[in-house]
Design an enzyme around this catalytic site. Sequence first.
Site, PDB file in Angstrom:
ATOM      1  N   THR A  13      -1.807  11.523 -26.802  1.00 49.90           N
ATOM      2  CA  THR A  13      -1.508  11.250 -25.426  1.00 49.90           C
ATOM      3  C   THR A  13      -1.686  12.694 -24.662  1.00 49.90           C
ATOM      4  O   THR A  13      -2.334  12.866 -23.837  1.00 49.90           O
ATOM      5  CB  THR A  13      -0.391  10.269 -25.068  1.00 49.90           C
ATOM      6  OG1 THR A  13      -0.517   9.178 -25.631  1.00 49.90           O
ATOM      7  CG2 THR A  13      -0.535  10.348 -23.516  1.00 49.90           C
ATOM      8  N   ALA A  14      -0.853  13.519 -25.305  1.00 50.74           N
ATOM      9  CA  ALA A  14      -0.665  14.813 -24.535  1.00 50.74           C
ATOM     10  C   ALA A  14      -2.009  15.829 -24.836  1.00 50.74           C
ATOM     11  O   ALA A  14      -2.297  16.263 -23.647  1.00 50.74           O
ATOM     12  CB  ALA A  14       0.602  15.693 -25.052  1.00 50.74           C
TER      13      ALA A  14
ATOM     14  N   LYS B 196       3.617  -2.366 -13.716  1.00 48.28           N
ATOM     15  CA  LYS B 196       5.224  -2.287 -13.576  1.00 48.28           C
ATOM     16  C   LYS B 196       5.660  -1.912 -12.154  1.00 48.28           C
ATOM     17  O   LYS B 196       5.164  -1.108 -11.722  1.00 48.28           O
ATOM     18  CB  LYS B 196       5.551  -1.051 -14.571  1.00 48.28           C
ATOM     19  CG  LYS B 196       7.056  -0.520 -14.783  1.00 48.28           C
ATOM     20  CD  LYS B 196       7.188   0.527 -15.534  1.00 48.28           C
ATOM     21  CE  LYS B 196       8.388   1.244 -15.388  1.00 48.28           C
ATOM     22  NZ  LYS B 196       8.667   2.443 -16.473  1.00 48.28           N
TER      23      LYS B 196
ATOM     24  N   THR C  21       9.473   8.921 -18.396  1.00 50.73           N
ATOM     25  CA  THR C  21       8.952  10.294 -17.655  1.00 50.73           C
ATOM     26  C   THR C  21       8.474  11.318 -18.529  1.00 50.73           C
ATOM     27  O   THR C  21       7.516  12.085 -18.238  1.00 50.73           O
ATOM     28  CB  THR C  21      10.153  11.207 -17.178  1.00 50.73           C
ATOM     29  OG1 THR C  21      11.165  11.035 -18.400  1.00 50.73           O
ATOM     30  CG2 THR C  21      10.895  10.385 -16.061  1.00 50.73           C
TER      31      THR C  21
ATOM     32  N   ILE D 244       5.245  10.818 -20.027  1.00 47.39           N
ATOM     33  CA  ILE D 244       3.703  10.861 -19.799  1.00 47.39           C
ATOM     34  C   ILE D 244       3.724  11.496 -18.627  1.00 47.39           C
ATOM     35  O   ILE D 244       2.952  12.477 -18.325  1.00 47.39           O
ATOM     36  CB  ILE D 244       3.095   9.670 -19.711  1.00 47.39           C
ATOM     37  CG1 ILE D 244       2.963   9.045 -21.121  1.00 47.39           C
ATOM     38  CG2 ILE D 244       1.778   9.532 -19.030  1.00 47.39           C
ATOM     39  CD1 ILE D 244       2.458   7.422 -21.364  1.00 47.39           C
TER      40      ILE D 244
END
Length: 499
Positions: free
Chosen positions: A19-20, A82, A342, A344
Amino acid sequence: MNDTSEPPRTRVVVAGGGTAGWIAAAAIVRQLGSLVDVTLVESDEIGTVGVGESTIPTARGFHAFLGIDEAAFMRATQATFKLGIAFENWRQVGDRYFHPFGSVGRSVAIADFQHFWLEARARGFGGAYGDYSLEQQAAGADLFGHDEQHSLAYAYHLDATAYARFLRTLAEPWGVRRVEGCIERVERDGEGGDIAALVLASGERIAGDLFVDCTGFRALLTEGTLDTGFEDWSEWLATDRALAVQTETVGPPVPYTRAIAHGAGWRWQIPLQTRTGNGLVYSSAHMSDDQAHETLISALDGRPLFEPRPLRFRSGMRRQAWNRNCIALGLAAGFIEPLESTSIHLNMNAVIRLIQLFPFRGDDHGALASRFNAQSRHEWEHVRDFIILHYHVTQRDDSAFWRDCARMTIPDSLAERIALFAKTAGAWQGQDDLFRIDSWVSVMLGQGVVPRAHHRIASIIKGQELRTSFEDLSRGIASTVRLLPRHCDFLARYCPADG
C-alpha cells in the site's frame, strides 16, 4: 542562443510495494508527470503486512487528488462505506460509545457545540452527545447514501492487498516503471553519503536521485543504511503484537468499524463486501501468544479463511522521516497501532507533503527536509496522543493491563488536553492536527471524562430558545436519516460486483 532543452528529470526510486509503495509511486507520477522518472522495486517473494483495512475521510481527498473513480475503486477492493468506529468495553466492560466522522451538533463563533449540549443537560433536556451526529444515527441504523440529498462524512473499509494492486493498475499507465526483484544491497555516494542506487539480487543496479523507503519494518534504506534512529513510544502504547485473519461474512456489512477491548488490548472487526477482516491487538507482557490466538478464534463470527497471521511491532517513529535523500513511508517511517485507522492516512499525507516540498535539482534539500520532518513529527505526535487517550482514560481495573494504562505517566501534550476538557469542556484543533474538536469530545465523553464546567455563553440563551434549537437539530437529523437507504442496498446499486 537560448537553451530550450528540458532540465533532467528527477529520478525517484520507490523501494518496496504494498500500500505505501504504490500510494507513493502513483501520487508522485500523477502530480509531477514529466518532471520525474519513477521506478518502483518490489518482490513477489516478500509478503505485505496487510492489517490496514480501514481508512478515515481524508482518503477521499487523496483519491480526488489522483482523479480516482470511487465506484471502480470500491469494486476492485471489495470496499464498504465507513461512518465511524464503535468502541466497546473501553471505559468499562459492557460499555459502548461511537466516534463518528463529521460534525456533531451546531457550533457558534465563540463556543463549540459541547458547551451548549452541557448547558442543555444541566437544564434537564438534550439527549446523548451522539444523538446530534448524523453519521452516528445513520450508522446505528445501518444506513448510508451519498448524492445531492445526502451529505454524510465517510471513509472506507477496504482490502489493503487489493488496494495496492488497484493503485498499480493506475500507476503503470501513468508512467511508473515496476522492477521485480529483491534488494541485495544499498549503494551510497562515497563523497556525500547519500544513497546512490539499489543493487538487486539479479545484479541489476537501480540508480536514483531521491529514494522512498517503503520496505516495511525492515526500513532497509532509512535505518539499515542511513542509521536514522527510532523513537520508541512503547512506554505509552504497550501493545506490541497482533493477529490478523479474514472470515466468511455472516450478514450484511455495517457502515462502521468495531473496536472491542479485551483484557490485554483490543480486537477489530471490519466488514467488506464478501468477507470480514478481524484482528487482535495485544500486549505480550500481559497476554501470551497462545492466549491471544484462543481469544481471537473464540470471538470470530464466521469461519476463518486461513490461520491467523502474527505481527510483531513497536509503536514509535523514525527520528527523521526525511534523512539525506531518503524519505521513509509506511511501516519504514514508524508504526502507531491501527486503533483509529490512521496508517493509510499517514502514508497519503506524507506523500502529499513530499510533492509540495519536492526536492528538484538545485533546491535547498536541507530546508525542505527540515520543514517536512517538523510537520511529520507534529502529525505523528498528535495521532499518538489521541491513541493514548483511549487507553489511559478508562475506568477498567479488571486486569493488570488496564490498571497499568490508567496509572501511566502520559505526554504533557495529552495531559494538557485532558485537563482543559475536564475543567472547562474546552478542546481545540491546531492548524496541522488531524483529529477535529468533535473527535476529541466524542472520545473524551465516551471514555468517561465529565467536564466540571463549560463556557458560560451558553447560559445566556433562554430555556425555551435552547430547547427549540436542540429539537430542531434532532428533527433535521431524523428527517435526513429517514431518506437514507440501507448500506448494503446502496452498495449493490453503486458498485455492483459485475461492474
